[in-house]
Enzyme design. Structure first.
Site, PDB file in Angstrom:
ATOM      1  N   ASP A  99     -11.096   1.888   4.412  1.00 13.10           N
ATOM      2  CA  ASP A  99     -11.183   0.927   4.102  1.00 13.10           C
ATOM      3  C   ASP A  99     -12.822   0.238   4.526  1.00 13.10           C
ATOM      4  O   ASP A  99     -13.042  -0.583   4.192  1.00 13.10           O
ATOM      5  CB  ASP A  99     -11.069   0.376   6.062  1.00 13.10           C
ATOM      6  CG  ASP A  99      -9.321  -0.569   5.202  1.00 13.10           C
ATOM      7  OD1 ASP A  99      -9.304  -0.908   3.772  1.00 13.10           O
ATOM      8  OD2 ASP A  99      -8.593  -1.202   6.120  1.00 13.10           O
ATOM      9  N   GLN A 141      -4.222  -1.644   9.890  1.00  7.18           N
ATOM     10  CA  GLN A 141      -4.207  -3.839   9.404  1.00  7.18           C
ATOM     11  C   GLN A 141      -4.415  -4.512  10.368  1.00  7.18           C
ATOM     12  O   GLN A 141      -4.145  -4.563  11.685  1.00  7.18           O
ATOM     13  CB  GLN A 141      -2.723  -3.106   9.243  1.00  7.18           C
ATOM     14  CG  GLN A 141      -2.257  -4.957   8.027  1.00  7.18           C
ATOM     15  CD  GLN A 141      -2.857  -4.705   6.810  1.00  7.18           C
ATOM     16  OE1 GLN A 141      -3.027  -3.481   5.686  1.00  7.18           O
ATOM     17  NE2 GLN A 141      -3.646  -5.223   5.663  1.00  7.18           N
ATOM     18  N   LYS A 196       0.829  -1.045  -0.257  1.00  3.60           N
ATOM     19  CA  LYS A 196       0.034  -0.880  -0.241  1.00  3.60           C
ATOM     20  C   LYS A 196       1.085   1.280   0.301  1.00  3.60           C
ATOM     21  O   LYS A 196       0.075   1.706  -1.101  1.00  3.60           O
ATOM     22  CB  LYS A 196      -0.989  -0.599   1.375  1.00  3.60           C
ATOM     23  CG  LYS A 196      -1.322  -1.176   0.949  1.00  3.60           C
ATOM     24  CD  LYS A 196      -2.752  -1.477   2.548  1.00  3.60           C
ATOM     25  CE  LYS A 196      -3.172  -2.617   2.523  1.00  3.60           C
ATOM     26  NZ  LYS A 196      -3.917  -2.672   3.012  1.00  3.60           N
TER      27      LYS A 196
END
Ligand code: NDP
Length: 293
Positions: free
Chosen positions: A120, A97, A53
Site C-alpha cells: 500500500d 484495510q 482486491k
C-alpha cells in the site's frame, strides 16, 4: 470534445500485462505472487473493497489470503497478526484495510508492516523514499492516476495541477508524484484543503484538477477551466430513489455539468477506483519480483 478517462478499460489492460508476467514467472519456475489482506470488523464498504482486491488477484493469477479479525480485536493482537504476515515467507505483500476501529492506533499498525511487504506504500519508509524520488512502493491511488494519465498520452509537462485534499494516502502523494522531475510529472502543483481561502480561484487555474475530498458533487462547472483534465477520486454514497438499494456511488465532481468543459474526465465509478486496484496488483508483483534475486 470531452474524452472519458476510462479507468476500467485501462485497468483491464494492466491486468492483461500482469497475467502475462505471472505466466512467464510460472514458466520459469518462479514463485506465484501472493497478496494478503487484513480486514478488521464488518464495515460493508471495507469488505467490498477487500473483496475487489481478492477477485483481482484471482483474475491475474496471484494467490491471495484474507485474514479477518473481529472489530473488538486488541491493538496488541492486531500487531501480532501484522508481524505474522511479516514473518510468512509465502506472502510477498499485504495490506491492512482502513479504516480501523477507533480504539486502534492506525499509525502504529501501518508502521508495523515490514516496508518490503508494504504494497500500500503507507509505511513512513516508503513515504519518505517517494518524497526523495527513490525506488519504493507508491500508494495505489495516486500511482493509478499517474498510470491513467500516462497511458492516455496526456502531457503533464509544465502544467498547473491543483489537488483538492491533502491526506497521506491520496492528496499528499498525488502532489509529490505530479511534481516529480519525470514523465508524467513536471507539474507546478497547488494543494488545497479545508482551510484554503478562495478555493475556486485556485481550481479555475488548474490544467489538471484532482478532487480527493470526499464530498459529493463539490466541484461545480464554475470552478473548472475550459479544457481542463479532471480526475475525480471521491467515492460518496448518495440517496437515489431510482436504485433498488435506494442509493448510488458518486464522485466529488458534478460530472454532468463539469464534463462538457473538460478535455478529459474520469467517471465514478469506472475511473480511479479500478486503477487503484490495478496498481496494488502491480505493487504485489514488484514485491514478489524483488525477492527473485
Ligand atoms: P480524507 O478525509 O483523509 O481527506 C480529505 C481531504 O479533503 C482533507 O485534506 C481535507 O482537508 C480536504 N477537505 C475536506 N473538505 C474540504 C473542503 N470543503 N474544501 C477543501 N478541502 C476539503 O480523505 P481521503 O483522501 O482518504 O479520500 C478522499 C476521497 O477519495 C474519499 O471520497 C474517499 O472515499 C475517496 N478515495 C477513493 C479511492 C479510490 O480508489 N477511488 C481511494 C482512496 C480514497 P483537511 O486536511 O484540512 O481536513
Amino acid at each position: 470534445m470531452t474524452q472519458i478517462l476510462d479507468g476500467k478499460a485501462t485497468s483491464l489492460a494492466i491486468e492483461a500485462e500482469l497475467t502475462q508476467a505471472v505466466d512467464a514467472r510460472m514458466a520459469s519456475g518462479l514463485k506465484r505472487p501472493h497478496l494478503a489482506a487484513i480486514l478488521v470488523g464488518d464495515n460493508p464498504a471495507s469488505r467490498a473493497y477487500v473483496g475487489h482486491k481478492v477477485k483481482a488477484c484471482a483474475r491475474v493469477g496471484f494467490e491471495s489470503t484474507l485474514v479477518e479479525h473481529p472489530a473488538d480485536i486488541t491493538q496488541e493482537a492486531l500487531l501480532d497478526a501484522v508481524r505474522a504476515l511479516n514473518d510468512d515467507a509465502s506472502v510477498d505483500g499485504f495490506i491492512v484495510q482502513l479504516p480501523l476501529p477507533d480504539h486502534i492506533d492506525d499509525q502504529a499498525v501501518l508502521e508495523a508492516v515490514h516496508p518490503e511487504k508494504d504494497v500500500d506504500g503507507f509505511h513512513p519508509v516508503n513515504a519518505g523514499k517517494m518524497a526523495l524520488d527513490l525506488p519504493c512502493f507508491l500508494p495505489a491511488t495516486p500511482k493509478g492516476i499517474v498510470s491513467l494519465l500516462d497511458r492516455a498520452g496526456i502531457d503533464t509537462q509544465g502544467k498547473h495541477a491543483v489537488i483538492l485534499g491533502r491526506s497521506s494516502i491520496v492528496g499528499t502523494p498525488m502532489a509529490l508524484l505530479l511534481r516529480r522531475n519525470g514523465a508524467p510529472g513536471n507539474c507546478t502543483v497547488t494543494v488545497c484543503h479545508s482551510r484554503t481561502q478562495d478555493l475556486a480561484e485556485h481550481t479555475r487555474r488548474a490544467d489538471i484538477l484532482v478532487a480527493a475530498i470526499g464530498r459529493a458533487h463539490f466541484v461545480t462547472a464554475d470552478m473548472v477551466k475550459e479544457g481542463a483534465v479532471v480526475i475525480d477520486v471521491g467515492i460518496n454514497r448518495i440517496a437515489d430513489a431510482t436504485k433498488k438499494s435506494g442509493s448510488r456511488l458518486t464522485g466529488d465532481v458534478d460530472f454532468d455539468h463539469v464534463a462538457p468543459k473538460c478535455s478529459w474526465i474520469t467517471p465514478v465509478p469506472g475511473g480511479v477506483g479500478p486503477m487503484t486496484i490495478a496498481s496494488l496488483m502491480e505493487n504485489t508483483l514488484q514485491a514478489c519480483a524483488q525477492k527473485d534475486a
